[in-house]
Design a protein around this motif. Structure first.
Motif, PDB file in Angstrom:
ATOM      1  N   GLN A  59       0.629  -1.307  -0.001  1.00  0.00           N
ATOM      2  CA  GLN A  59       0.106   0.056  -0.156  1.00  0.00           C
ATOM      3  C   GLN A  59       0.687   1.228   0.027  1.00  0.00           C
ATOM      4  O   GLN A  59       2.009   1.293   0.679  1.00  0.00           O
ATOM      5  CB  GLN A  59      -0.782   0.136   1.353  1.00  0.00           C
ATOM      6  N   LEU A  60       0.482   2.372  -0.755  1.00  0.00           N
ATOM      7  CA  LEU A  60       0.980   3.535  -0.909  1.00  0.00           C
ATOM      8  C   LEU A  60       0.263   4.525  -0.437  1.00  0.00           C
ATOM      9  O   LEU A  60      -1.049   4.533  -0.923  1.00  0.00           O
ATOM     10  CB  LEU A  60       1.567   3.932  -2.297  1.00  0.00           C
ATOM     11  N   VAL A  61       0.378   5.428   0.454  1.00  0.00           N
ATOM     12  CA  VAL A  61      -0.406   6.619   0.806  1.00  0.00           C
ATOM     13  C   VAL A  61       0.299   8.000   0.867  1.00  0.00           C
ATOM     14  O   VAL A  61       1.264   8.072   1.462  1.00  0.00           O
ATOM     15  CB  VAL A  61      -0.556   6.346   2.375  1.00  0.00           C
ATOM     16  N   GLU A  62      -0.035   8.656  -0.164  1.00  0.00           N
ATOM     17  CA  GLU A  62       0.586   9.941  -0.259  1.00  0.00           C
ATOM     18  C   GLU A  62      -0.176  11.294   0.523  1.00  0.00           C
ATOM     19  O   GLU A  62      -1.117  10.872   1.023  1.00  0.00           O
ATOM     20  CB  GLU A  62       0.246  10.597  -1.756  1.00  0.00           C
ATOM     21  N   CYS A 122       5.138   9.816   0.668  1.00  0.00           N
ATOM     22  CA  CYS A 122       4.633   8.719   0.127  1.00  0.00           C
ATOM     23  C   CYS A 122       5.146   7.748   1.123  1.00  0.00           C
ATOM     24  O   CYS A 122       6.311   7.236   1.237  1.00  0.00           O
ATOM     25  CB  CYS A 122       4.980   8.177  -1.396  1.00  0.00           C
ATOM     26  N   TYR A 127       0.438  11.199  -7.968  1.00  0.00           N
ATOM     27  CA  TYR A 127       0.677   9.917  -7.573  1.00  0.00           C
ATOM     28  C   TYR A 127       2.158   9.378  -7.408  1.00  0.00           C
ATOM     29  O   TYR A 127       2.859   9.670  -8.082  1.00  0.00           O
ATOM     30  CB  TYR A 127      -0.019   8.991  -8.890  1.00  0.00           C
ATOM     31  N   GLY A 150      -0.485   4.796  -5.432  1.00  0.00           N
ATOM     32  CA  GLY A 150      -1.340   5.190  -4.403  1.00  0.00           C
ATOM     33  C   GLY A 150      -2.589   5.924  -4.872  1.00  0.00           C
ATOM     34  O   GLY A 150      -2.830   5.771  -5.894  1.00  0.00           O
TER      35      GLY A 150
END
Length: 115
Positions: A3-6, A22, A94, A106
């Motif tokens: 999972q990627l969270v910006e 990120c 992104y 993300g």
């Protein structure tokens, strides 16, 4: 699944700065490269900057000298420092994590450059 969270987007005046982050749920060194892309309304998604597992970086011509990509291996976080922002930098940004056989994105963070 990775999972990627910006985070870090927002509204800024022309000439201002923002730093995007990120956060990655796995070791960022397990990816061939990490990158930042952006997509403006009505336009295709475009590459902004990348950093390889070996630390090499590359930038779009439009952001060279203004943006810097970096990473914190211990905290599995990739950053995009954006300076001297212009209205044409307005887009959803992104984060991307690339392996030989897969790409993960993300959810994106909005950056708006306007006076």
């Amino acid at each position: 699944q990775v999972q990627l969270v910006e985070s870090g987007g927002g509204l800024v005046q022309p000439g201002g700065s923002l730093r995007l982050s990120c956060a990655v749920s796995e070791s960022i060194l397990s990816f061939v490269a990490m990158g930042w892309f952006r997509q403006a309304p009505g336009k295709q998604r475009e590459l902004v900057a990348t950093i390889t597992s070996g630390g090499g970086t590359a930038y779009a011509d439009s952001v060279k000298g203004r943006f810097t990509i970096s990473r914190d291996n211990a905290n599995n976080t990739v950053y995009l420092q954006m300076n001297r922002l212009k209205p044409e930098d307005t887009a959803v940004y992104y984060c991307n994590a690339a392996r030989i056989s897969s790409n993960t994105w993300g959810q994106g963070t909005q950056v708006t450059v306007s006076s």
